[in-house]
Design a protein around this motif. Sequence first.
Motif, PDB file in Angstrom:
ATOM      1  N   ARG A  43       0.991  -1.235   0.004  1.00 32.26           N
ATOM      2  CA  ARG A  43       0.242   0.194   0.177  1.00 32.26           C
ATOM      3  C   ARG A  43       0.968   1.150   0.082  1.00 32.26           C
ATOM      4  O   ARG A  43       2.201   1.311   0.455  1.00 32.26           O
ATOM      5  N   LYS A  44       0.315   2.288  -0.294  1.00 30.85           N
ATOM      6  CA  LYS A  44       1.246   3.693  -0.574  1.00 30.85           C
ATOM      7  C   LYS A  44       0.960   4.185   0.912  1.00 30.85           C
ATOM      8  O   LYS A  44       0.118   5.358   0.866  1.00 30.85           O
ATOM      9  N   THR A  45       1.710   3.807   1.571  1.00 33.62           N
ATOM     10  CA  THR A  45       1.566   4.499   3.044  1.00 33.62           C
ATOM     11  C   THR A  45       3.052   4.796   3.422  1.00 33.62           C
ATOM     12  O   THR A  45       4.130   4.183   3.026  1.00 33.62           O
ATOM     13  N   SER A  46       3.264   5.561   4.439  1.00 32.57           N
ATOM     14  CA  SER A  46       4.710   5.742   5.121  1.00 32.57           C
ATOM     15  C   SER A  46       5.224   4.703   6.193  1.00 32.57           C
ATOM     16  O   SER A  46       6.196   4.903   6.329  1.00 32.57           O
ATOM     17  N   VAL A  51      -6.097   0.027   9.206  1.00 34.98           N
ATOM     18  CA  VAL A  51      -5.276  -1.051   8.760  1.00 34.98           C
ATOM     19  C   VAL A  51      -6.237  -2.478   8.875  1.00 34.98           C
ATOM     20  O   VAL A  51      -5.696  -3.516   8.531  1.00 34.98           O
ATOM     21  N   GLU A  99      -4.394   5.899   9.523  1.00 35.12           N
ATOM     22  CA  GLU A  99      -4.769   4.719   8.491  1.00 35.12           C
ATOM     23  C   GLU A  99      -5.459   3.625   8.947  1.00 35.12           C
ATOM     24  O   GLU A  99      -5.058   2.990  10.034  1.00 35.12           O
ATOM     25  N   GLN A 135      -1.300   5.270  12.678  1.00 35.31           N
ATOM     26  CA  GLN A 135      -1.109   6.775  12.263  1.00 35.31           C
ATOM     27  C   GLN A 135      -2.191   7.274  11.231  1.00 35.31           C
ATOM     28  O   GLN A 135      -1.971   7.974  10.199  1.00 35.31           O
TER      29      GLN A 135
END
Length: 464
Positions: free
Chosen positions: A9-12, A410, A408, A406
């Motif tokens: 996924r496009k997460t930090s 999950v 998001e 954070q």
Amino acid sequence: MTARLFIRRKTSFPLFEVNLLEATDEQLLEISREMGLGLNVQEMTAVREYFRSRGRNPTDVELQTIGQTWSEHCFHKTFKGKIKFNGKTIDSLFKTYIRKATAEINPNWCFSVFEDNAGIVEFDEKYGIAIKVETHNHPSAVEPFGGAATGVGGVIRDVLGVWADPVACTDVLGFGPLNYDYEKLPSGVKHPKYVYMGVVAGIGSYGNNMGIPTVNGAIYFDESYVGNVVVYCGCVGLLPLEKFRRNAKPGDIIVLAGGKTGRDGIHGVTFASAELTEKSEEVSRPAVQIANPIEEEKLKRGIIKIRDLELASAITDLGGGGLSSAVGETAKRFNCGAVVELEKVPLKYPGLAPWEIYISESQERMLLSVPPENLKRVLEIFEGEDVEATVIGRYTDDKILIIYYQGEKVAELEISFLFKPPKTLKIAKYKPAEFEEPSFPEPSDLTETLLKLMASSIAEAAIQ
């Protein structure tokens, strides 16, 4: 990881979507192996159908949560499943034999059995005795000192998990012969003498550092224990029955107290449910937790104070499955849902992925359900004992587990699905052992033999 099955996924932070919806049966098993879930194809198919009905693929956090919850260690699938034996089907060994026996006797002194971390029986009108015994065989076979020490720490927390004050430990141990021939050792198996020394030291270290004596037990030596040591750890606690609390409800705050969370103990329950092999030392060493009895002693003092002031509505320990089991099982028991914010969990070091935080089995941690009006006082008590305590979420009324990291989301799982794995079906067979009648020569002179036996007995009596 196979790119087609695991999509970043496009997460930090590390978060993967797992492509179950397009996976074949073979790929389902590949996913289970890659992620250490310990689930078979029937169980993985059930997971795929659940997410298909939701129109989406699961995250790695969701799959790891299911893997821990459905493990043999946490759900006791063999005891709860179906077994065919001698032409009849037994639906749950647990209900048919184990629980049924207690129900038929129906003793009025059983205060709480088959429900909590430990069983409670009445001692007198005011006090109850809490008792818990559990095996820690696999961890002790891989790392004898740590496996045995964390086994003791676990049963002490189980007793704390019913609000009882631990007062004594008991252990039953089984080892291979201490003089076992090194040449006969199976590949990857530690010598019984090494295991024996580590286990005994681990048990003593944990109990002694908490001031909890080991008051009885047993030890056996037999070749059958060479491949897999037996380590039964037990604890007994004393509980003022009027202080027993088990009434969490939506709106209560989820408080995590005790040690920090790390990578030690990850997949401990799936490891405990698996077969030991020559690769267990290399592959499963991280699944053995790290013991810290001093932290648990401080935690114990805080919990007993909170109990006596009646500030919490429920409590459980973080053992097998970590937060995954503690949060989910508490929500299920009290017919709730839960919202968890994983970034609030205190960590031993940075860099843990959300799924690692949620299923870590780092030791000396307890989970409390606290009414909002009591939260400030609970945190003050833990602070006074130098115990880190953190609000990580709350219980809700929607019967859904939602996990954030954070900001998001999950994971989102229905509690009803999480605690309803497919029933297992096993075939049991029994083959009676066949023994040959012993054969030995008859003495040529029975009178002489009898006189020798009598003379031996007289000589022994004279010596005494």
